[in-house]
Design an enzyme around this catalytic site. Structure first.
Site, PDB file in Angstrom:
ATOM      1  N   THR A 416      53.404 103.548  40.134  1.00  0.00           N
ATOM      2  CA  THR A 416      52.749 103.279  41.418  1.00  0.00           C
ATOM      3  C   THR A 416      51.547 104.209  41.609  1.00  0.00           C
ATOM      4  O   THR A 416      51.416 105.236  40.953  1.00  0.00           O
ATOM      5  CB  THR A 416      53.726 103.483  42.600  1.00  0.00           C
ATOM      6  N   GLU A 436      55.626  98.600  39.581  1.00  0.00           N
ATOM      7  CA  GLU A 436      56.985  99.157  39.562  1.00  0.00           C
ATOM      8  C   GLU A 436      57.138 100.191  38.455  1.00  0.00           C
ATOM      9  O   GLU A 436      56.654 101.286  38.583  1.00  0.00           O
ATOM     10  CB  GLU A 436      58.015  98.022  39.527  1.00  0.00           C
ATOM     11  N   GLY A 500      56.227 107.151  43.688  1.00  0.00           N
ATOM     12  CA  GLY A 500      57.467 107.901  43.467  1.00  0.00           C
ATOM     13  C   GLY A 500      58.756 107.184  43.823  1.00  0.00           C
ATOM     14  O   GLY A 500      59.735 107.840  44.185  1.00  0.00           O
ATOM     15  N   GLY A 501      58.784 105.837  43.759  1.00  0.00           N
ATOM     16  CA  GLY A 501      60.030 105.133  44.067  1.00  0.00           C
ATOM     17  C   GLY A 501      60.510 105.518  45.458  1.00  0.00           C
ATOM     18  O   GLY A 501      59.710 105.685  46.386  1.00  0.00           O
TER      19      GLY A 501
HETATM   20  N1  GLU Z   1      58.880  99.655  43.182  1.00  0.00           N
HETATM   21  C1  GLU Z   1      58.858 100.830  43.996  1.00  0.00           C
HETATM   22  C2  GLU Z   1      58.835 100.485  45.461  1.00  0.00           C
HETATM   23  O1  GLU Z   1      58.271  99.523  45.843  1.00  0.00           O
HETATM   24  C3  GLU Z   1      57.692 101.702  43.678  1.00  0.00           C
HETATM   25  C4  GLU Z   1      57.739 102.104  42.229  1.00  0.00           C
HETATM   26  C5  GLU Z   1      57.620 103.552  41.991  1.00  0.00           C
HETATM   27  O2  GLU Z   1      56.958 104.248  42.757  1.00  0.00           O
HETATM   28  O3  GLU Z   1      58.176 103.985  40.986  1.00  0.00           O
HETATM   29  O4  GLU Z   1      59.401 101.185  46.234  1.00  0.00           O
END
Ligand code: GLU
Length: 607
Positions: A416, A436, A500-501
């Site tokens: 991201t 992602e 950062g998920g």
């Molecule tokens: N897919 C994650 C989200 O939408 C973001 C991916 C990431 O930052 O690693 O929360």
């Protein structure tokens, strides 16, 4: 869902690498380095006027600043910056993915948002993540991560078009020009880009077009060589000439759907690569959503964020409402951090129980963002003792300190990217976009130069009727992306976001608390060591945070565990890009000083 360890996304540190390459190769025979375009100096802080951009990448920030200098506005600059990131940070973001665009309009003084999240294909069954051969969920790695089954309908191209149409002054064709230039002329590969490619080598080698693009001659591009992506330049030209209908319909849409349904596997790969469900009809049906932002008041500020399908705005907002009940600024640092950690844990419990795509589940957003609900949560925090975690979600009926089934979160992604932009008129953009996983699904659409996302891994793997994030055809998976704009007395004060998920939420929250409550400047608030409590038994923390606070937080009952994973040498949480609006029309643009090799902040007229 739970994430297996994933490679860290490291930032390219181009200038340093060029010096190294020059030293290694000998200055007189340095063809690759001589061919390099001048790289704007990478600087984490810039102060000035006339507009500003902050992102993780100097080329991308320069692309945005160029558009501002040519008279474009913040939206034009944000799209130009994002498109450039699609070239230079292709493993983090691009037109194969999705994101959330938050915009403050100076004239109307309103905050608007665009939800450009990927959608699940209409025909995706509830048990899509169950292996038909075993009847058990596919392992996250490699099956779900490197697959067609996790590819959602991309939303980024539609987001750019919608943002420009709604608030921009440039056509998509104009906004894409700087990125087309970078893709055509190329950029100089440094150690970090090389390493990122190597981290993904097995995945990339599994697909013929990906190997062709990113593993030329069978290996990651060498440091000091120029990396061009003429296919992506042509795809951007196509979008510029024909508009996004050329992405969502016709030959390109057909090729995207085919790539997800029949991933272009290399003959010799041993990776399983489950096929996906994405069809041309899904692409044709895709649309962004113009969403009302979330809004909470915090110590006299108005904090605007992204409403569901992202959990960013609701979770950051709820935590701020909980924290507002305490005077953090007059507390010893360990106590303030204790409240920050437990407020995060409580907000994450509610995120897990209640937040999903509102088109499919009834999200009690108003309650989650209410002070009354926050009061029923804040009362759980003991002044001297950490909450036992995982803690339960709150009752929506307004009863204090309740119990229910706890939910925990493991995802800790590092892919991201986030960017912020402002212009001379005072418009502001805070935009987070992603594919992602670092490297997305690993699938490059043949001949088109971009990677497809694996965003659907953000759904829960197993289908449970009471899970707001269960898989449904057409649904957007719950996100943690938290692009945020803060107003003070109705005028922009801060714009902030991070990758950062699920740690995105705590990184944005911690940066706000650092800046607003703990007496730090914005650059200090960004640089400060981070910890992320997502209602798990332990708190994930950067090594510097552990060194600084382990002994004072242990007596509360917190167990701090070093962030990072087996692929990661630097245990970093997030990579903030932010703006602060100063008196007399000046702006402070700020990016990371160290994480991901440092970000790139720039202003049109330096002070
Ligand atoms: N897919 C994650 C989200 O939408 C973001 C991916 C990431 O930052 O690693 O929360």
């Amino acid at each position: 869902m739970s994430y297996a360890p994933r490679p860290q996304l490291l930032r390219r540190a181009r200038p340093a690498v060029l010096v190294t390459a020059a030293a290694l190769l000998g200055a007189t025979t340095l063809a690759p380095a001589r061919a390099a375009e001048p790289v704007p100096p990478k600087t984490p802080v810039a102060i000035g006027s006339g507009g500003a951009v902050s992102s993780v990448d100097p080329d991308a920030t320069a692309a945005g600043l160029k558009v501002l200098r040519q008279g474009g506005n913040a939206v034009d600059a944000a799209v130009a910056t994002a498109a450039a990131l699609g070239v230079t940070e292709p493993y983090s973001a691009g037109i194969g993915g999705g994101g959330y665009f938050v915009y403050y309009d100076a004239r109307s003084k309103r905050v608007s948002t665009i939800d450009g999240r990927e959608t699940a294909p209409a025909t995706m069954p509830h048990d899509a993540f169950i292996d038909p051969k075993t009847g058990k969920p596919y392992p996250f790695t490699p099956e779900l991560v490197t697959s067609g089954v996790s590819v959602g309908t991309p939303g980024t191209a539609a987001t750019w078009a919608a943002a420009l149409e709604s608030w921009g002054t440039r056509s998509l064709k104009q906004a894409l020009q700087p990125a087309i230039g970078i893709a055509s002329k190329g950029f100089v590969v440094d150690q970090t880009f090389h390493d990122q490619t190597n981290d993904n080598k097995v995945r990339f080698a599994a697909f013929t077009p990906t190997a062709k693009l990113y593993l030329p001659g069978g290996d990651a591009p060498s440091v000091g060589t120029r990396f061009k992506n003429p296919d992506l330049a042509n795809t951007y030209k196509l979008l510029g000439d024909k508009g996004t209908s050329a992405f969502y319909r016709g030959p390109l849409a057909h090729e995207i759907a085919q790539s997800a349904q029949h991933p272009p596997k290399a003959p010799d790969t041993t990776l399983p690569v489950p096929p996906g469900y994405l069809t041309e009809a899904d692409l044709k049906a895709y649309d962004v959503i113009h969403q009302k932002p979330t809004k909470v008041g915090y110590r006299g500020l108005d904090v605007y964020g992204m409403a569901p399908s992202s959990s960013g705005g609701s979770t950051v907002g709820e935590a701020l409402n909980i924290l507002e009940k305490q005077r953090l600024s007059s507390m010893p640092r360990d106590k303030a951090l204790h409240y920050y950690l437990d407020a995060s844990a409580l907000a994450f419990a509610d995120r897990g129980a209640y937040v999903g795509d509102p088109a499919y589940v009834d999200v009690p957003l108003k309650t989650l963002l209410s002070d009354k609900f926050a009061a029923t949560r804040a009362c759980l925090i003991k002044p001297d003792k950490a909450l036992p975690t995982p803690t339960a979600a709150g009752s929506l009926k307004g009863k204090g300190c309740p119990t229910a089934t706890p939910k925990t979160f493991e995802d800790n992604g590092k892919s991201t990217t986030h960017l912020t932009a402002t212009d001379r008129w005072g418009n502001v953009v805070s935009y987070t976009l992603t594919i992602e996983q670092t490297g997305g699904s690993g699938i490059v659409v043949p001949g088109r130069g971009f990677l497809l996302n694996n965003e659907l891994t953000d759904f829960s793997t197993e289908w449970k009727a009471d899970d707001p994030n269960r898989i449904e055809g057409g649904k957007r998976p719950r996100s943690s992306m938290s692009p945020t704009i803060v107003l003070r007395h109705g005028k922009p004060f801060l714009a902030v976001g991070s990758p950062g998920g699920s740690t995105i939420i705590t990184t944005v929250l911690q940066t706000l608390v650092n800046r607003v409550d703990l007496g730090m400047t914005l650059p200090e608030a960004i640089a400060a060591p981070r910890a992320s409590h997502r209602n798990n038994a332990t708190v994930t923390a950067e090594p510097e945070f552990i060194t600084a606070y382990d002994s004072t937080l242990k007596p509360y009952g917190y167990t701090l565990v070093k962030s990072g994973d087996e692929f990661t040498s630097a245990a970093e949480i997030g990579a903030v890009a932010a703006l602060e609006f100063l008196p007399h029309g000046r702006v402070l643009a700020a990016a990371e000083p160290v994480r991901r090799g440092g970000g790139a902040a720039g202003v049109v007229n330096p002070r």
